[in-house]
Design an enzyme around this catalytic site. Structure first.
Site, PDB file in Angstrom:
ATOM      1  N   ARG A   1      -1.602  21.350   1.980  1.00 14.96           N
ATOM      2  CA  ARG A   1      -2.400  20.133   2.218  1.00 14.96           C
ATOM      3  C   ARG A   1      -3.303  19.811   1.030  1.00 14.96           C
ATOM      4  O   ARG A   1      -3.943  18.774   0.968  1.00 14.96           O
ATOM      5  CB  ARG A   1      -3.221  20.249   3.509  1.00 14.96           C
TER       6      ARG A   1
ATOM      7  N   ASP B 215      -4.425  -3.267  -6.700  1.00 12.90           N
ATOM      8  CA  ASP B 215      -3.165  -2.823  -6.103  1.00 12.90           C
ATOM      9  C   ASP B 215      -2.037  -3.399  -6.967  1.00 12.90           C
ATOM     10  O   ASP B 215      -1.840  -4.618  -7.009  1.00 12.90           O
ATOM     11  CB  ASP B 215      -3.094  -3.331  -4.651  1.00 12.90           C
TER      12      ASP B 215
ATOM     13  N   LYS C  22       7.476   1.268  -2.235  1.00  8.37           N
ATOM     14  CA  LYS C  22       8.160   0.051  -2.676  1.00  8.37           C
ATOM     15  C   LYS C  22       8.976   0.318  -3.952  1.00  8.37           C
ATOM     16  O   LYS C  22       9.864   1.128  -3.932  1.00  8.37           O
ATOM     17  CB  LYS C  22       7.121  -1.057  -2.835  1.00  8.37           C
TER      18      LYS C  22
HETATM   19  C1  LIG Z   1       0.795  -4.600  -1.666  1.00 14.12           C
HETATM   20  C2  LIG Z   1       0.818  -3.477  -0.686  1.00 14.12           C
HETATM   21  N1  LIG Z   1      -0.134  -2.520  -0.748  1.00 14.12           N
HETATM   22  C3  LIG Z   1      -0.158  -1.492   0.127  1.00 14.12           C
HETATM   23  C4  LIG Z   1       0.775  -1.384   1.137  1.00 14.12           C
HETATM   24  C5  LIG Z   1       0.727  -0.216   2.085  1.00 14.12           C
HETATM   25  O1  LIG Z   1       1.657   0.740   1.687  1.00 14.12           O
HETATM   26  P1  LIG Z   1       2.413   1.765   2.687  1.00 14.12           P
HETATM   27  O2  LIG Z   1       3.260   0.956   3.592  1.00 14.12           O
HETATM   28  O3  LIG Z   1       3.171   2.642   1.746  1.00 14.12           O
HETATM   29  O4  LIG Z   1       1.346   2.499   3.421  1.00 14.12           O
HETATM   30  C6  LIG Z   1       1.788  -2.355   1.244  1.00 14.12           C
HETATM   31  C7  LIG Z   1       2.800  -2.253   2.309  1.00 14.12           C
HETATM   32  O5  LIG Z   1       3.588  -3.147   2.535  1.00 14.12           O
HETATM   33  C8  LIG Z   1       1.805  -3.417   0.310  1.00 14.12           C
HETATM   34  O6  LIG Z   1       2.739  -4.389   0.359  1.00 14.12           O
END
Ligand SMILES: Cc1ncc(COP(=O)(O)O)c(C=O)c1O
Length: 400
Positions: A59, A184, A209
């Site tokens: 962990r 992000d 993604k």
């Molecule tokens: C731009 C973006 N940030 C964060 C996330 C969250 O990621 P996760 O689904 O891997 O938890 C997503 C999920 O679709 C996303 O599109």
């Protein structure tokens, strides 16, 4: 030659993917273990105290996780990286590391629905207030800053409208007011955009993604300064427990080795499809950062080296015809998530952005009929063929 001088593609293949020093195996093994043994209590004490290098418990970290983190830090151009079980685990851990009761955050109005919900539903319970504003409006951004503001959080391009924010400009405002800027970078990946070079302090990703790229895992990563990653993020990582599994680290590492190739193909396919949609009589609105008609095309050219694989559009007739279109697709799959090798389509208002109040959604361009297309790496002609046959089923007589 050190890896610092290597190009993106070479780093993606080799950093963190060195042969195993013990066995010579070209691909290093997955350390599929939950715990680690020590030669003595003295050695255990030294490793726990951080005075000696070593692993203690699954962990906390694993060698496979460290390899992944080295690769991603090298690709984003950051000092250090921490990997998590999902994008949301990464984002929630960063927020937990930075926030205290009484703090205020500024978050863009257009972000992934889960991120919106994190501030609105979770951190609000701990007396952290969030202002949701359009961070590309510098006057609004400056006016939203309070003495208690800790950071500004944004996506660029944003999910799902693809709105682009001038990261360098927002970073200047943040620096002036001593605020951290979190970006992000999921939609672009470091192949097309490097927020740290543009002035961001922390970069987060849903590695589920494009980084993973094959629709078979969940993962998240955070890139930032050595001090933030090693000192501030360590407690949320180990105490909240959003650890990534060694096997998932192996898969993300493998995915990253072909990231450059995949991003080029996502980009080329998306541009071809966007140009096809642009001329189609049944398309009411369209956003793709690579089109000259995109409202922020100049900014796109300034801060991104590509346009990515996401397209947002609305079919004439809005929601009803959008549903007819989606329901008639054969090759393209109706599913949330994005950045996979296969093309995916989704309807944000009823799926990913359901948790955002309807008035908020509409105010910021997430219309009821908006459709988000994540273009895969199939043959573009086949994808266009599927879109064409589904659009042919849409009745537009009398529709707006
Ligand atoms: C731009 C973006 N940030 C964060 C996330 C969250 O990621 P996760 O689904 O891997 O938890 C997503 C999920 O679709 C996303 O599109």
């Amino acid at each position: 030659m050190t890896h610092v001088n290597w190009s993106f593609e070479t780093k993606a293949v080799h950093v963190g993917s060195e042969p195993c020093p013990q066995t010579g195996a070209l691909v290093s093994p997955i350390y599929q273990t939950s715990t680690y043994t020590f030669k003595s209590t003295e050695e255990a004490g030294n490793i726990f105290a951080g005075e000696q290098a070593g692993y203690v418990y699954g962990r906390v970290s694993s060698p496979t996780q460290h390899e992944l983190e080295r690769k991603i830090a090298a690709l984003e151009g950051g000092e250090a990286c921490s990997a998590f079980a999902s994008g949301m685990a990464a984002i929630a851990s960063v927020c937990t590391a930075l926030l205290e009761s009484g703090d205020h955050v500024i978050c863009d109005t257009v972000v992934y629905g889960g991120t919106y919900g994190l501030f609105e539903k979770i951190f609000s319970k701990y007396n952290v207030e969030a202002s949701f504003i359009d961070t590309s409006d510098i006057e609004k951004l400056t006016n939203a800053i309070r003495p208690t503001t800790k950071f500004v959080y944004l996506e660029s391009p944003a999910n799902p409208t693809l709105k682009v924010v001038d990261i360098a400009e927002v970073s200047n405002v943040c620096k002036k007011h001593d605020l951290q800027l979190i970006v992000d970078n999921t939609f672009m990946t470091p192949y097309f955009q490097k927020p740290l070079e543009l002035g961001a302090d922390i970069v987060v990703h849903s590695a589920t993604k494009f980084m993973g790229g094959h629709g078979d895992l969940l993962a998240g990563v955070v890139v930032g300064s050595e001090r933030f990653i090693k000192e501030e993020l360590h407690d949320p990582l180990t105490k909240l427990g959003g650890i990534i599994s060694p096997f998932t680290c192996f898969l993300v590492k493998r995915g990253l080795q072909t990231l450059a190739l995949r991003m080029e193909k996502h980009n080329a396919n998306a541009l071809e499809i966007a140009r096809y949609l642009e001329g189609h009589s049944k398309i009411k609105s369209l956003a793709y950062p690579g089109l000259e008609s995109f409202s922020q095309y100049e900014l796109v050219k300034k801060q991104m080296s590509g346009y990515g694989g996401l397209i947002a559009f609305e079919v004439v007739g809005g929601l009803k015809n959008g549903q007819v279109f989606c329901d008639n697709l054969k090759l393209i799959q109706l599913a949330v998530s994005l950045g996979d090798v296969g093309t995916l389509i989704e309807h944000p208002a009823s799926m990913t952005h359901r948790s955002v109040p309807i008035e908020e959604r509409r105010k910021h361009g997430i219309t009821d009929g908006l459709i988000r297309l994540s273009v895969g790496i199939e043959n573009a002609t086949d994808i266009i063929g599927d879109i064409e046959q589904a659009l042919a089923k849409v009745e537009t007589k009398g529709a707006e």
